[in-house]
Structures are given as structure tokens and as C-alpha cells.
Design a protein around this motif. Structure first.
Motif, PDB file in Angstrom:
ATOM      1  N   VAL A 169       0.866  -0.808   0.280  1.00 25.21           N
ATOM      2  CA  VAL A 169       0.069   0.257   0.042  1.00 25.21           C
ATOM      3  C   VAL A 169       0.675   1.852  -0.440  1.00 25.21           C
ATOM      4  O   VAL A 169       1.822   1.724   0.919  1.00 25.21           O
ATOM      5  N   ARG A 170       0.646   2.060  -0.837  1.00 25.80           N
ATOM      6  CA  ARG A 170       1.411   2.779  -0.747  1.00 25.80           C
ATOM      7  C   ARG A 170       0.377   4.273  -0.602  1.00 25.80           C
ATOM      8  O   ARG A 170      -0.400   4.595  -1.296  1.00 25.80           O
ATOM      9  N   ILE A 171       1.427   5.342   0.120  1.00 30.74           N
ATOM     10  CA  ILE A 171       0.180   6.882   0.206  1.00 30.74           C
ATOM     11  C   ILE A 171       0.923   7.400   0.033  1.00 30.74           C
ATOM     12  O   ILE A 171       2.103   8.253  -0.565  1.00 30.74           O
ATOM     13  N   GLY A 172       0.064   8.943  -0.863  1.00 31.53           N
ATOM     14  CA  GLY A 172       0.789  10.379  -1.657  1.00 31.53           C
ATOM     15  C   GLY A 172      -0.282  11.188  -0.625  1.00 31.53           C
ATOM     16  O   GLY A 172      -1.410  10.888  -0.802  1.00 31.53           O
ATOM     17  N   VAL A 173       0.825  12.542  -1.081  1.00 33.90           N
ATOM     18  CA  VAL A 173      -0.217  13.563  -0.913  1.00 33.90           C
ATOM     19  C   VAL A 173       0.108  14.885  -1.084  1.00 33.90           C
ATOM     20  O   VAL A 173       1.371  14.979  -2.303  1.00 33.90           O
ATOM     21  N   ALA A 174      -0.749  15.697  -1.626  1.00 34.56           N
ATOM     22  CA  ALA A 174      -1.043  16.463  -3.079  1.00 34.56           C
ATOM     23  C   ALA A 174      -1.271  18.421  -1.786  1.00 34.56           C
ATOM     24  O   ALA A 174      -1.951  17.799  -0.771  1.00 34.56           O
ATOM     25  N   LYS A 175      -0.729  18.983  -2.445  1.00 30.04           N
ATOM     26  CA  LYS A 175      -0.678  20.527  -1.842  1.00 30.04           C
ATOM     27  C   LYS A 175      -1.744  21.223  -2.304  1.00 30.04           C
ATOM     28  O   LYS A 175      -0.927  21.773  -3.452  1.00 30.04           O
ATOM     29  N   ASN A 176      -3.133  21.865  -2.025  1.00 32.70           N
ATOM     30  CA  ASN A 176      -3.207  22.169  -2.911  1.00 32.70           C
ATOM     31  C   ASN A 176      -3.272  23.730  -2.966  1.00 32.70           C
ATOM     32  O   ASN A 176      -3.631  24.875  -4.081  1.00 32.70           O
ATOM     33  N   SER A 177      -3.338  24.493  -1.704  1.00 35.90           N
ATOM     34  CA  SER A 177      -3.911  25.566  -1.272  1.00 35.90           C
ATOM     35  C   SER A 177      -2.344  25.515   0.294  1.00 35.90           C
ATOM     36  O   SER A 177      -2.400  24.979   0.430  1.00 35.90           O
ATOM     37  N   PRO A 178      -2.042  26.712   0.682  1.00 34.30           N
ATOM     38  CA  PRO A 178      -0.921  26.544   1.206  1.00 34.30           C
ATOM     39  C   PRO A 178      -1.938  26.257   2.957  1.00 34.30           C
ATOM     40  O   PRO A 178      -0.726  25.720   3.851  1.00 34.30           O
ATOM     41  N   ASP A 179      -3.359  25.816   2.957  1.00 31.05           N
ATOM     42  CA  ASP A 179      -3.584  25.197   4.406  1.00 31.05           C
ATOM     43  C   ASP A 179      -4.412  23.911   3.740  1.00 31.05           C
ATOM     44  O   ASP A 179      -5.186  23.233   4.507  1.00 31.05           O
ATOM     45  N   LEU A 180      -4.370  23.891   2.738  1.00 31.19           N
ATOM     46  CA  LEU A 180      -4.844  22.225   2.444  1.00 31.19           C
ATOM     47  C   LEU A 180      -4.061  21.067   1.823  1.00 31.19           C
ATOM     48  O   LEU A 180      -3.247  21.370   0.869  1.00 31.19           O
ATOM     49  N   LEU A 181      -3.992  19.769   2.473  1.00 33.08           N
ATOM     50  CA  LEU A 181      -2.898  18.933   2.230  1.00 33.08           C
ATOM     51  C   LEU A 181      -4.179  17.490   2.079  1.00 33.08           C
ATOM     52  O   LEU A 181      -4.996  17.150   2.635  1.00 33.08           O
ATOM     53  N   ARG A 182      -4.128  17.307   0.734  1.00 37.10           N
ATOM     54  CA  ARG A 182      -4.477  15.563  -0.269  1.00 37.10           C
ATOM     55  C   ARG A 182      -3.833  14.788   0.401  1.00 37.10           C
ATOM     56  O   ARG A 182      -3.250  14.796   0.518  1.00 37.10           O
ATOM     57  N   ALA A 183      -4.881  13.382   0.572  1.00 36.00           N
ATOM     58  CA  ALA A 183      -3.801  11.768   0.593  1.00 36.00           C
ATOM     59  C   ALA A 183      -4.614  11.462  -0.285  1.00 36.00           C
ATOM     60  O   ALA A 183      -5.909  10.942  -0.646  1.00 36.00           O
TER      61      ALA A 183
END
Length: 163
Positions: free
Chosen positions: A98-112
Motif C-alpha cells: 500500500v502506497r500513500i501520496g500527498v498533494a498540496k492544493n493550497s497553503p492550508d489544504l493537504l490531500r492524500a
């Protein structure tokens, strides 16, 4: 609903059983996510030795998990699908991660996002995976905060690169 039932009935018996197994695995994975710490869930799973089924391949498991995930409540969750697929592959003697990745869409929002890898193939969660930076695999921190990698290299927190 009628068209889904018709499609299900038209499937071969082996595919219907595989979808049923995927649905049960999704429910079990959802319960794991709800009640078990993520650190424990993401520990490697050892595939059963000598149980490899030549007739069922990883791509077929991915199809079953993704298909059942569209119907089973909470089966649309990417982490739940990845855990369910890993469990189904392990029962058949096939290793996966299982791999987990993250993305930062805005200065205060982190998605996984989570996906399942088997060798160099993506089994579940491939569609959205391209939008996320994968977190490193095989990291362990000791009591002093040093990062110990699987390759044996030890790094202090200040020497770890931020992707």
C-alpha cells in the motif's frame, strides 16, 4: 440497479465469486480503518506460502476491488480499496504494498491518496495517483528522531529531503 444485477448474473461464476470476495474484503478493510491504528494497518503483509493461484492474477483482483468498491458502502475510499486488494492478493500468495501520496492544493489544504502496488503495476487507485507525490517507503525513526532507511543509511531529521 437492474442493469447492475443483469451484468452480475452474466458474469462467469469465478468472477461472481471474486466480486463477492472483494465485497467482503472491502467491509473488513473499512472496519480495520475505523478501529486499528494506521501504523499497524500499513505494516507489510506476508503472503501465504504455496497458495499462489495461477488462474487469478493481480489485475483481476484489482478489477474486482474497484468494481465492488463502486457498490459497497465506504468502498469508494482509496485506502479501504488498497487494503482490501492487499489482503486478497496475500491470500493468493502474491505480495503487494500500500502506497500513500500527498498533494498540496493550497497553503492550508493537504490531500492524500492511497494505491496498491504489486511489483511495478498499480492494482488499485491508479487514476488519481499521478496527482500525488508518494511518501517514502520503509522509514523507521529511532528514539532520538533519526531516520533509519531500509538501505541501512541513518539520517537526522535535518538531512531528510522534503519532496
Amino acid at each position: 440497479m437492474q442493469s447492475r444485477l443483469r451484468k452480475f448474473i452474466k458474469l462467469q461464476a469465478a468472477d461472481r465469486r471474486l466480486l463477492g470476495s472483494a465485497a467482503a474484503s472491502l467491509v473488513k478493510a473499512r472496519l480495520l480503518v475505523m478501529f486499528v491504528p494506521i501504523r499497524k494497518i500499513l505494516q507489510p503483509v506476508t503472503p501465504r506460502a504455496g497458495v499462489i493461484s495461477q488462474g487469478t492474477e493481480a489485475a483481476k483482483i484489482g478489477w474486482a476491488v474497484e468494481t465492488a468498491g463502486r457498490i459497497v458502502p465506504a468502498g469508494g475510499n482509496c485506502l479501504v480499496r488498497a487494503i482490501a486488494g492487499r489482503e486478497m492478493l496475500a491470500r493468493r500468495g502474491i505480495g503487494s504494498h500500500v502506497r500513500i501520496g500527498v498533494a498540496k492544493n493550497s497553503p492550508d489544504l493537504l490531500r492524500a491518496h492511497a494505491w496498491l502496488e504489486c511489483g511495478d503495476r498499480i492494482i488499485t487507485g491508479e487514476g488519481e495517483r499521478r496527482n500525488f507525490a508518494a511518501l517514502p517507503v520503509g522509514e523507521h525513526y529511532d528514539e532520538s528522531g533519526r531516520l533509519e532507511m531500509e538501505d541501512g543509511i541513518v539520517r537526522t531529521p535535518s538531512s531528510v529531503e522534503n519532496p
